[in-house]
Design an enzyme around this catalytic site. Sequence first.
Site, PDB file in Angstrom:
ATOM      1  N   TYR A   1       2.583   7.701  -2.996  1.00 39.31           N
ATOM      2  CA  TYR A   1       4.029   8.553  -2.675  1.00 39.31           C
ATOM      3  C   TYR A   1       4.667   7.417  -1.380  1.00 39.31           C
ATOM      4  O   TYR A   1       5.813   7.187  -1.506  1.00 39.31           O
ATOM      5  CB  TYR A   1       3.512   9.585  -2.169  1.00 39.31           C
ATOM      6  CG  TYR A   1       4.953  10.642  -1.496  1.00 39.31           C
ATOM      7  CD1 TYR A   1       5.779  10.986  -2.445  1.00 39.31           C
ATOM      8  CD2 TYR A   1       5.316  10.632  -0.185  1.00 39.31           C
ATOM      9  CE1 TYR A   1       6.988  11.750  -1.994  1.00 39.31           C
ATOM     10  CE2 TYR A   1       6.289  11.323   0.346  1.00 39.31           C
ATOM     11  CZ  TYR A   1       7.090  11.605  -0.361  1.00 39.31           C
ATOM     12  OH  TYR A   1       8.308  12.287  -0.015  1.00 39.31           O
TER      13      TYR A   1
HETATM   14  N1  LIG Z   1       9.205  18.652   1.232  1.00 43.12           N
HETATM   15  C1  LIG Z   1       9.087  17.520   2.057  1.00 43.12           C
HETATM   16  O1  LIG Z   1       8.731  17.790   3.286  1.00 43.12           O
HETATM   17  C2  LIG Z   1       9.961  16.212   2.008  1.00 43.12           C
HETATM   18  C3  LIG Z   1      10.008  15.334   3.239  1.00 43.12           C
HETATM   19  C4  LIG Z   1      10.584  14.058   3.222  1.00 43.12           C
HETATM   20  C5  LIG Z   1      11.184  13.646   1.992  1.00 43.12           C
HETATM   21  N2  LIG Z   1      11.157  14.579   0.902  1.00 43.12           N
HETATM   22  C6  LIG Z   1      11.816  14.339  -0.355  1.00 43.12           C
HETATM   23  O2  LIG Z   1      12.901  15.088  -0.589  1.00 43.12           O
HETATM   24  C7  LIG Z   1      13.041  14.993  -2.129  1.00 43.12           C
HETATM   25  C8  LIG Z   1      12.925  16.587  -2.537  1.00 43.12           C
HETATM   26  O3  LIG Z   1      11.758  16.924  -2.207  1.00 43.12           O
HETATM   27  P1  LIG Z   1      11.156  18.453  -2.206  1.00 43.12           P
HETATM   28  O4  LIG Z   1      10.258  18.675  -1.259  1.00 43.12           O
HETATM   29  O5  LIG Z   1      12.354  19.436  -2.552  1.00 43.12           O
HETATM   30  O6  LIG Z   1      10.316  18.692  -3.761  1.00 43.12           O
HETATM   31  P2  LIG Z   1      10.231  19.799  -4.886  1.00 43.12           P
HETATM   32  O7  LIG Z   1      10.370  21.139  -4.130  1.00 43.12           O
HETATM   33  O8  LIG Z   1       8.946  19.621  -5.474  1.00 43.12           O
HETATM   34  O9  LIG Z   1      11.437  19.358  -5.858  1.00 43.12           O
HETATM   35  C9  LIG Z   1      11.454  18.145  -6.473  1.00 43.12           C
HETATM   36  C10 LIG Z   1      12.918  18.138  -7.217  1.00 43.12           C
HETATM   37  O10 LIG Z   1      12.968  17.052  -8.080  1.00 43.12           O
HETATM   38  C11 LIG Z   1      13.145  17.347  -9.370  1.00 43.12           C
HETATM   39  N3  LIG Z   1      12.574  15.993 -10.247  1.00 43.12           N
HETATM   40  C12 LIG Z   1      11.228  15.653 -10.128  1.00 43.12           C
HETATM   41  N4  LIG Z   1      11.079  14.593 -11.024  1.00 43.12           N
HETATM   42  C13 LIG Z   1      12.316  14.378 -11.693  1.00 43.12           C
HETATM   43  C14 LIG Z   1      12.695  13.519 -12.261  1.00 43.12           C
HETATM   44  N5  LIG Z   1      11.831  12.488 -13.068  1.00 43.12           N
HETATM   45  N6  LIG Z   1      14.099  13.641 -12.831  1.00 43.12           N
HETATM   46  C15 LIG Z   1      14.827  14.801 -12.400  1.00 43.12           C
HETATM   47  N7  LIG Z   1      14.564  15.520 -11.498  1.00 43.12           N
HETATM   48  C16 LIG Z   1      13.175  15.282 -10.982  1.00 43.12           C
HETATM   49  C17 LIG Z   1      12.548  18.527  -9.758  1.00 43.12           C
HETATM   50  O11 LIG Z   1      13.037  19.414 -10.898  1.00 43.12           O
HETATM   51  P3  LIG Z   1      12.224  19.735 -12.206  1.00 43.12           P
HETATM   52  O12 LIG Z   1      10.884  20.375 -11.652  1.00 43.12           O
HETATM   53  O13 LIG Z   1      13.303  20.968 -12.657  1.00 43.12           O
HETATM   54  O14 LIG Z   1      12.222  18.644 -13.007  1.00 43.12           O
HETATM   55  C18 LIG Z   1      12.789  19.359  -8.377  1.00 43.12           C
HETATM   56  O15 LIG Z   1      14.344  19.812  -8.729  1.00 43.12           O
HETATM   57  C19 LIG Z   1      12.053  14.172  -2.442  1.00 43.12           C
HETATM   58  O16 LIG Z   1      12.653  13.168  -2.813  1.00 43.12           O
HETATM   59  C20 LIG Z   1      10.880  14.065  -1.578  1.00 43.12           C
HETATM   60  O17 LIG Z   1      10.125  12.839  -1.799  1.00 43.12           O
HETATM   61  C21 LIG Z   1      10.704  15.734   0.933  1.00 43.12           C
END
Ligand SMILES: NC(=O)c1ccc[n+]([C@@H]2O[C@H](COP(=O)([O-])OP(=O)(O)OC[C@H]3O[C@@H](n4cnc5c(N)ncnc54)[C@H](OP(=O)(O)O)[C@@H]3O)[C@@H](O)[C@H]2O)c1
Length: 265
Positions: A154
């Site tokens: 990741y």
């Molecule tokens: N949570 C954290 O602490 C954190 C910290 C730093 C950065 N981030 C970043 O923030 C972003 C969102 O993370 P999150 O924590 O909100 O994750 P999450 O709750 O797991 O949500 C991920 C989202 O991405 C979508 N997704 C996954 N693969 C996809 C694909 N191939 N095409 C289109 N949509 C896709 C999922 O939609 P479906 O399942 O409906 O397809 C879902 O809406 C990510 O880039 C993550 O790396 C998160």
Amino acid sequence: MKTVVVTGGTRGIGYGLALEFLKRGCQVVICGRSEDSTQEAVDKLTAQYGGTHIFGQACDVSDYDQVRNLWVAAKEHFGGVDIWINNAGLSHAPVNLWQIDPERTQAVLDTNLLGLIYCNQVVIEGMMEQGSGFIYNMEGSGSTGKPMPKLLLYQLTKRALKFMTTGLVQATEDSLVNIGYLSPGMVATDLLREGYSPSEWERVKRIFNVLGDRVETVTPYLVEQILANNQHGARIAWLTTPKIIWRFATARFRKRDIFSDQSTD
Ligand SMILES: NC(=O)c1ccc[n+]([C@@H]2O[C@H](COP(=O)([O-])OP(=O)(O)OC[C@H]3O[C@@H](n4cnc5c(N)ncnc54)[C@H](OP(=O)(O)O)[C@@H]3O)[C@@H](O)[C@H]2O)c1
């Protein structure tokens, strides 16, 4: 009225961003990988904010044609795209690199690298034709270059994201396309919780409860900053170094549980 596309807007941070943009009167386009997840999120947002400002279309960002279709559909639906947020992302269980199965390895690289590249290719070209626009790429653990052995796959995608974004900021300097970085910190979503054993979870939860926040705490700040920003190369970050120091310094006096239904924060 601004039109904003949030990839991966069906859950987590992406859904929170979509909701906050709608709250501030923007027109919002979201996507998830499936029609069901996308429609479900559109229905939830419509129930709160009405259907005129929200549009959803399934799009797996690792498929170039689907990304192009999303760009075209968003433009057709709302007449143009002002802001595009590359939020869609996948992580993996916290294990060593050699313990991740090939399917998951492929999926993480497909979404976080190939998807990111396709979205930037399609949207930069589209915004250049359109004459303007803002793109934000979502950083994550690894972007700063500090490896965590059990999150390497990741992390390398997020390090690459930072590298690519920096290069794209330079490459688009003389254009009317603006590119920036978003850094949400640690946010209580499915992605953050993924794959921990119960005992590991008890350990890491303590750190997450010091440094982390809920989606509804982080996304209003990010959206306010995005809407106020007019700088190329901007980095919008929630969890800054002073905040980290403050959180650790006051941790003993603050009882927080960002994963419970009711926060004490
Ligand atoms: N949570 C954290 O602490 C954190 C910290 C730093 C950065 N981030 C970043 O923030 C972003 C969102 O993370 P999150 O924590 O909100 O994750 P999450 O709750 O797991 O949500 C991920 C989202 O991405 C979508 N997704 C996954 N693969 C996809 C694909 N191939 N095409 C289109 N949509 C896709 C999922 O939609 P479906 O399942 O409906 O397809 C879902 O809406 C990510 O880039 C993550 O790396 C998160």
